[in-house]
Scaffold this motif. Structure first.
Motif: not given
Length: 386
Positions: A59-62, A336-339, A349-353, A362-368
């Protein structure tokens, strides 16, 4: 809508806001998520974006506390153009929605900020509303806020602070500085309320929570410290399962040892916030904050006397710091960053999942490294991605 019109984003790992799923894909129609499916279930001929090997989709960061970005300070430019620049600056760090934050200022500036948010929201889904940090704060816990602009609330402020149409209004205040009933009036008007810049006692904090205050702005900073005979707001926040507290995880505002202890002891819902200032996503090494020069060095924004003035922090770095400094699992940092912030704002019920029916933020990222690879807001990728 035809199968061809759907878009499918496939990743080695999809974190849906609760659990991580391997070899999955998110299916989007318009601005919404249709489903989460296994990679092998993607229909033949589907419009598929394959994320690079190893990349996570989450989920995208909020971010509920953003003073500025891209060399723009919201207090200086409370306009749709100013908000748009701040949104662009933070999106490159995985933040898909935020609350532009106005620190203590005049009524006229507060009205302009709310009007600007109301104007841009229909065109910019990343703008969720407005955060008024002040002006009803303690003279003993000003931080970088101007003493001459802090003041007591008056009856007309309830309507002024009420949420813009379709949006959120978050108000940070010191409940001990407000007249009886003011907190409950703001709650009844639809405002989200957070204690901050406050010397409230434990009893005063608990009373404000009964009246509708559920949040705590940058926990530990600019508030009465925890003490053995006066536990104050920090204890009230940590012992409540219904409390939401913002944490600035930059290694500067709060020592990591204190944050680790709070996360072990706290029963509530931590939220990552940046408290970001104009240099985030910008290039300036100093900027003016309501007539005072703020200097940026070694990851800190400080006044000439060394007082912290917001932060030079972005959300991707905050997530990374949770893992590196606080020893948290990546999945918990992502909550902590989205949900959690989505739930605090009443948007859970609209964002965070990443589940069917939610907006495709949505955000895509390198997990390292937590290097951001791509972002989508209401299903739309940023202009320089994919």
């Amino acid at each position: 809508m035809t199968e061809e019109a759907r878009r499918t984003i496939a990743a080695d790992v999809v974190f849906d806001g609760e659990s991580a799923h391997r070899d999955c894909a998110v299916v989007i129609e318009g601005e919404n998520i249709v489903s989460l499916i296994l990679r092998r279930e993607i229909p033949r001929g589907a419009n598929v974006v394959e994320l690079p090997k190893g990349v996570w989709l989450a989920p995208g960061f909020i971010d509920i506390q953003v003073n500025g970005g891209g060399d723009i300070l919201f207090n200086d430019e409370p306009t749709p153009a100013g908000i748009a620049a701040i949104l662009r600056a933070h999106r490159k760090f995985g933040t898909t929605s935020l609350l532009p934050t106005l620190i203590t200022d005049t009524d006229e500036k507060m009205i302009a900020a709310k009007s600007a948010v109301a104007e841009i929201m229909p065109q910019a889904p990343g703008a969720l509303g407005v955060h008024f940090e002040g002006p009803f704060i303690s003279p003993q816990r000003l931080g970088a806020h101007r003493a001459d602009l802090r003041r007591a609330p008056l009856p007309h402020h309830v309507d002024m602070l009420a949420p813009p149409a379709g949006g959120v209004s978050l108000v940070t205040l010191a409940p001990e500085e407000a007249p009886p009933g003011f907190v409950s009036e703001l709650a009844a008007a639809g405002c989200k309320l957070a204690l901050g810049h406050s010397m409230a006692s434990y009893a005063q904090t608990r009373e404000a929570m009964k009246e509708g205050m559920t949040g705590f702005t940058h926990l530990f900073n600019a508030m009465r410290p925890l003490a053995s005979r006066e536990p104050g707001p920090i204890a009230a926040a940590l012992e409540s399962s219904s409390a939401f507290y913002g944490l600035i995880v930059d290694g500067e505002h709060v020592d990591p040892a204190i944050l680790r202890l709070a996360l072990r002891a706290g029963l509530g819902h931590p939220m990552l916030v940046t408290d970001a200032m104009p240099p985030v996503g910008g290039s300036a090494k100093q900027f003016a904050l309501q007539g005072r020069e703020i200097f940026v060095a070694d990851g800190r924004c400080v006044t000439a006397d060394g007082t912290l003035a917001g932060a030079a922090l972005d959300m991707a770095s905050a997530v990374r710091n949770c893992v590196l400094l606080l020893d948290l699992p990546l999945e918990r940092a992502l909550v902590f960053a989205s949900t959690n912030p989505a739930n605090f704002l009443g948007l859970g019920k609209r964002l965070g999942r990443l589940v069917a029916g939610y907006r495709a933020d949505m955000t895509a990222f390198d997990p390292q490294t937590i290097r951001i690879v791509a972002t989508w807001v209401a299903g739309e990728p940023s202009a320089d991605e994919w």
